[in-house]
Design a protein around this motif. Structure first.
Motif, PDB file in Angstrom:
ATOM      1  N   THR A  71       0.719  -1.056  -0.070  1.00 34.74           N
ATOM      2  CA  THR A  71      -0.145  -0.015  -0.106  1.00 34.74           C
ATOM      3  C   THR A  71       0.829   1.208  -0.023  1.00 34.74           C
ATOM      4  O   THR A  71       0.476   2.509  -0.677  1.00 34.74           O
ATOM      5  CB  THR A  71      -0.994  -0.153   1.021  1.00 34.74           C
ATOM      6  OG1 THR A  71      -1.726  -1.018   1.316  1.00 34.74           O
ATOM      7  CG2 THR A  71      -1.767   1.101   1.216  1.00 34.74           C
ATOM      8  N   VAL A  72       2.037   1.306   0.574  1.00 31.72           N
ATOM      9  CA  VAL A  72       2.841   2.312   0.985  1.00 31.72           C
ATOM     10  C   VAL A  72       4.111   2.388   0.258  1.00 31.72           C
ATOM     11  O   VAL A  72       4.813   1.161   0.284  1.00 31.72           O
ATOM     12  CB  VAL A  72       2.884   2.646   2.358  1.00 31.72           C
ATOM     13  CG1 VAL A  72       3.844   3.956   2.764  1.00 31.72           C
ATOM     14  CG2 VAL A  72       1.646   2.760   3.004  1.00 31.72           C
ATOM     15  N   PRO A  73       4.717   3.145  -0.297  1.00 28.52           N
ATOM     16  CA  PRO A  73       5.784   3.127  -1.215  1.00 28.52           C
ATOM     17  C   PRO A  73       6.990   3.358  -0.003  1.00 28.52           C
ATOM     18  O   PRO A  73       6.826   3.872   0.947  1.00 28.52           O
ATOM     19  CB  PRO A  73       5.705   4.173  -2.171  1.00 28.52           C
ATOM     20  CG  PRO A  73       4.876   5.253  -1.544  1.00 28.52           C
ATOM     21  CD  PRO A  73       4.033   4.315  -0.711  1.00 28.52           C
ATOM     22  N   ILE A  74       8.299   3.074  -0.511  1.00 29.92           N
ATOM     23  CA  ILE A  74       9.343   3.126   0.282  1.00 29.92           C
ATOM     24  C   ILE A  74      10.016   4.660   0.281  1.00 29.92           C
ATOM     25  O   ILE A  74       9.533   5.449  -0.851  1.00 29.92           O
ATOM     26  CB  ILE A  74      10.384   2.345   0.130  1.00 29.92           C
ATOM     27  CG1 ILE A  74      11.052   2.470  -1.408  1.00 29.92           C
ATOM     28  CG2 ILE A  74      10.123   0.698   0.285  1.00 29.92           C
ATOM     29  CD1 ILE A  74      12.270   1.603  -1.632  1.00 29.92           C
ATOM     30  N   LEU A  75      10.648   5.050   1.306  1.00 24.76           N
ATOM     31  CA  LEU A  75      11.371   6.330   1.044  1.00 24.76           C
ATOM     32  C   LEU A  75      11.816   7.055  -0.280  1.00 24.76           C
ATOM     33  O   LEU A  75      11.663   7.790  -0.862  1.00 24.76           O
ATOM     34  CB  LEU A  75      12.248   6.887   2.530  1.00 24.76           C
ATOM     35  CG  LEU A  75      12.690   8.093   2.543  1.00 24.76           C
ATOM     36  CD1 LEU A  75      11.589   9.155   2.512  1.00 24.76           C
ATOM     37  CD2 LEU A  75      13.593   8.248   3.591  1.00 24.76           C
ATOM     38  N   ILE A  76      12.811   6.058  -0.629  1.00 19.53           N
ATOM     39  CA  ILE A  76      13.617   6.343  -1.783  1.00 19.53           C
ATOM     40  C   ILE A  76      14.016   4.909  -2.278  1.00 19.53           C
ATOM     41  O   ILE A  76      14.374   4.120  -1.843  1.00 19.53           O
ATOM     42  CB  ILE A  76      15.019   7.021  -1.499  1.00 19.53           C
ATOM     43  CG1 ILE A  76      14.864   8.480  -0.664  1.00 19.53           C
ATOM     44  CG2 ILE A  76      16.114   7.241  -2.657  1.00 19.53           C
ATOM     45  CD1 ILE A  76      16.090   8.992  -0.288  1.00 19.53           C
ATOM     46  N   ASN A  77      13.357   4.766  -3.640  1.00 17.12           N
ATOM     47  CA  ASN A  77      13.689   3.626  -4.558  1.00 17.12           C
ATOM     48  C   ASN A  77      14.967   4.090  -5.219  1.00 17.12           C
ATOM     49  O   ASN A  77      14.759   4.804  -6.409  1.00 17.12           O
ATOM     50  CB  ASN A  77      12.508   3.243  -5.169  1.00 17.12           C
ATOM     51  CG  ASN A  77      12.555   1.783  -5.734  1.00 17.12           C
ATOM     52  OD1 ASN A  77      13.675   1.412  -6.314  1.00 17.12           O
ATOM     53  ND2 ASN A  77      11.475   0.999  -5.825  1.00 17.12           N
ATOM     54  N   ASP A  78      15.919   3.223  -5.257  1.00 24.04           N
ATOM     55  CA  ASP A  78      17.230   3.662  -5.842  1.00 24.04           C
ATOM     56  C   ASP A  78      16.805   3.245  -7.524  1.00 24.04           C
ATOM     57  O   ASP A  78      17.453   3.989  -8.352  1.00 24.04           O
ATOM     58  CB  ASP A  78      18.306   2.708  -5.300  1.00 24.04           C
ATOM     59  CG  ASP A  78      18.939   3.409  -3.961  1.00 24.04           C
ATOM     60  OD1 ASP A  78      18.699   4.397  -3.838  1.00 24.04           O
ATOM     61  OD2 ASP A  78      19.530   2.665  -3.186  1.00 24.04           O
ATOM     62  N   GLY A  79      16.436   2.149  -7.654  1.00 27.37           N
ATOM     63  CA  GLY A  79      16.014   1.479  -9.183  1.00 27.37           C
ATOM     64  C   GLY A  79      17.258   2.183 -10.216  1.00 27.37           C
ATOM     65  O   GLY A  79      17.845   3.113 -10.019  1.00 27.37           O
ATOM     66  N   PRO A  80      16.764   1.891 -11.333  1.00 22.58           N
ATOM     67  CA  PRO A  80      17.428   2.679 -12.663  1.00 22.58           C
ATOM     68  C   PRO A  80      17.210   3.928 -12.657  1.00 22.58           C
ATOM     69  O   PRO A  80      18.071   4.821 -13.024  1.00 22.58           O
ATOM     70  CB  PRO A  80      16.838   1.805 -13.691  1.00 22.58           C
ATOM     71  CG  PRO A  80      16.379   0.388 -13.338  1.00 22.58           C
ATOM     72  CD  PRO A  80      16.000   0.731 -11.764  1.00 22.58           C
ATOM     73  N   LEU A  81      15.908   4.373 -12.128  1.00 23.69           N
ATOM     74  CA  LEU A  81      15.556   5.553 -12.187  1.00 23.69           C
ATOM     75  C   LEU A  81      15.016   5.982 -10.814  1.00 23.69           C
ATOM     76  O   LEU A  81      14.239   5.361 -10.264  1.00 23.69           O
ATOM     77  CB  LEU A  81      14.480   5.919 -13.232  1.00 23.69           C
ATOM     78  CG  LEU A  81      15.092   5.985 -14.692  1.00 23.69           C
ATOM     79  CD1 LEU A  81      13.423   6.456 -15.489  1.00 23.69           C
ATOM     80  CD2 LEU A  81      15.946   7.270 -15.110  1.00 23.69           C
ATOM     81  N   GLU A  82      15.707   6.772 -10.065  1.00 27.41           N
ATOM     82  CA  GLU A  82      15.580   6.895  -8.742  1.00 27.41           C
ATOM     83  C   GLU A  82      14.192   7.533  -8.433  1.00 27.41           C
ATOM     84  O   GLU A  82      13.777   8.333  -9.298  1.00 27.41           O
ATOM     85  CB  GLU A  82      16.504   7.948  -8.026  1.00 27.41           C
ATOM     86  CG  GLU A  82      16.455   8.131  -6.548  1.00 27.41           C
ATOM     87  CD  GLU A  82      17.331   8.995  -5.917  1.00 27.41           C
ATOM     88  OE1 GLU A  82      18.202   8.725  -5.318  1.00 27.41           O
ATOM     89  OE2 GLU A  82      16.916  10.347  -5.940  1.00 27.41           O
ATOM     90  N   ILE A  83      13.383   6.894  -7.479  1.00 31.63           N
ATOM     91  CA  ILE A  83      12.171   7.509  -7.200  1.00 31.63           C
ATOM     92  C   ILE A  83      12.292   8.033  -5.727  1.00 31.63           C
ATOM     93  O   ILE A  83      12.436   7.287  -4.629  1.00 31.63           O
ATOM     94  CB  ILE A  83      11.057   6.289  -7.311  1.00 31.63           C
ATOM     95  CG1 ILE A  83      10.829   5.910  -8.768  1.00 31.63           C
ATOM     96  CG2 ILE A  83       9.740   7.076  -6.745  1.00 31.63           C
ATOM     97  CD1 ILE A  83      10.106   4.642  -8.663  1.00 31.63           C
ATOM     98  N   ASN A  84      12.124   9.325  -5.645  1.00 31.62           N
ATOM     99  CA  ASN A  84      12.244  10.061  -4.273  1.00 31.62           C
ATOM    100  C   ASN A  84      11.117  10.973  -4.091  1.00 31.62           C
ATOM    101  O   ASN A  84      11.546  12.404  -4.192  1.00 31.62           O
ATOM    102  CB  ASN A  84      13.688  10.594  -4.240  1.00 31.62           C
ATOM    103  CG  ASN A  84      14.318  11.364  -2.977  1.00 31.62           C
ATOM    104  OD1 ASN A  84      13.152  11.293  -2.013  1.00 31.62           O
ATOM    105  ND2 ASN A  84      15.491  11.676  -2.946  1.00 31.62           N
TER     106      ASN A  84
END
Length: 399
Positions: free
Chosen positions: A164-177
């Motif tokens: 349900t809830v995303p993480i604080l920072i997803n490093d991934g190929p493209l950062e999701i912050n």
């Protein structure tokens, strides 16, 4: 020195240890990787190693390999509180690790159990959890290290939160912050100690203490805050000085009394002060507050995740900062409130295998994104969640 350099060269560059021969190498990790290399296709190996083999950032590639190759049979995590190993400290965590020489024919994942104290605890089915690579990617998408659950119910609750809830920072190929958050530390308690001055030193040199800041002319020495000095919504939680009538012990502090908390001009006293000219750019000559959190913590403390909004003061490296790259105090307060919630603390307990709230752990904790705070309150359709939270959070924070 030559022998040590040679061993380091073999570990890091021989390609014998491609998964564990990196970072701050501990010998148990490369021995474990070697066991995996030499095991026969129809064989198995069982060993006792620190639980960090599955939870530490430096061993994440080895753990990822075990899960992806389906060769991890079981991992049973113990705390040594029952002194199964009498000469080892009680807080030491170790695990019974069983590996297979070829992929297992299974569909339910590897068998895990955590926070065990006696071998007999393995007889309790509630301790056993089945986790596969997809579960690991859900709970820890950045590092794919192992989460730590006491029971199956803990795992199911945590799983429902992560869906349900995303993480604080997803490093991934493209950062999701979504919070545009960065981590920072100011002063290392050992490496920067030449900048630190004690109460006695400054008083001897003629500096005058007002509150918890030393003044002389137009210059100031600012208090060096440590993690023990703050708590949820409380930047005046405790003094870091020697307790009255006692000897200062590592990690101890003297909490401000109820009367001291009622005095808005009573400030916590640190062990050290730093000249204002040494302050880093993020806080130099600034009146903006900072969002800090305790690095030193444990999963079985009263609270595990301790976040606090503090004045623009020097901070030791065990009191790291979260820096938002925009100037919106409301966002800082919303983030601090979310990270102080029981739900956030509950999930943090499932992730902490040691005594440090490391950046890689914090990045992978579930945090409501800023846009959720702009939604209408379910219990008050005339206001947003942010507008409902802010006055209450301010009431707890200001003094």
């Amino acid at each position: 020195q030559r022998k040590t350099t040679g061993e380091s060269h073999i570990i890091r560059n021989s390609e014998c240890y491609p998964l564990c021969g990196r970072g701050d190498v501990n010998t148990y990790t490369i021995f474990t990787e070697n066991m995996q290399h030499i095991i026969g296709l129809t064989g198995r190996v069982g060993c006792i190693v620190p639980s960090g083999i599955a939870t530490d950032d430096t061993t994440k590639y080895f753990f990822q390999y075990l899960m992806a190759s389906n060769t991890l049979v079981s991992l049973y995590d113990f705390e040594n509180r029952a002194k199964l190993f009498p000469a080892v400290v009680g807080v030491m965590k170790f695990c019974l690790l069983t590996l297979s020489g070829s992929p297992l024919l299974k569909t339910k994942g590897s068998d895990f159990a955590f926070f065990l104290h006696y071998p007999e605890d393995l007889d309790d089915d509630q301790h056993h959890l089945a986790l596969d690579i997809n579960d690991i990617k859900l709970f820890n998408p950045n590092t794919q290290t192992c989460p730590i659950f006491r029971t199956k119910r803990d795992m199911l609750i945590t799983k429902s939160i992560y869906t349900t809830v995303p993480i604080l920072i997803n490093d991934g190929p493209l950062e999701i912050n979504p919070w545009h958050a960065k981590f920072s530390t100011m002063f290392h308690m050992a490496n920067d100690s030449q900048l630190f001055h004690t109460l006695q030193q400054l008083q001897t040199e003629g500096w005058q203490l007002q509150g918890n800041i030393f003044h002389k002319g137009d210059e100031n020495y600012l208090p060096l805050y440590e993690g023990k000095m703050v708590w949820h919504f409380d930047h005046r939680f405790a003094h870091a000085r020697e307790p009255k009538g006692g000897t200062f012990l590592k990690g101890t502090s003297e909490g401000l009394s109820h009367e001291e908390h009622n005095d808005p001009y009573k400030y916590p006293l640190p062990r050290y002060w730093v000249h204002e000219s040494e302050m880093p750019a993020i806080a130099k000559f600034s009146s903006k507050p900072l969002l800090a959190f305790r690095d030193v913590t444990k999963a079985d403390n009263a609270r595990t995740a301790i976040f606090s909004i503090i004045p623009p003061v020097p901070c030791g490296h065990k009191l790291p900062l979260i820096i938002l790259d925009h100037d919106r105090a409301n966002d800082m307060l919303c983030l601090a409130t979310g990270c102080s919630s029981f739900i956030f603390d509950y999930v943090a307990r499932q992730k902490l295998g040691g005594t440090s709230m490391s950046f890689f752990i914090l990045k992978q904790l579930p945090v409501l994104p800023p846009k959720r705070y702009r939604d209408t309150c379910r219990w008050n359709i005339e206001t947003t969640l942010s507008d409902w939270i802010l006055p209450r959070a301010l009431e707890l924070t200001y003094t």
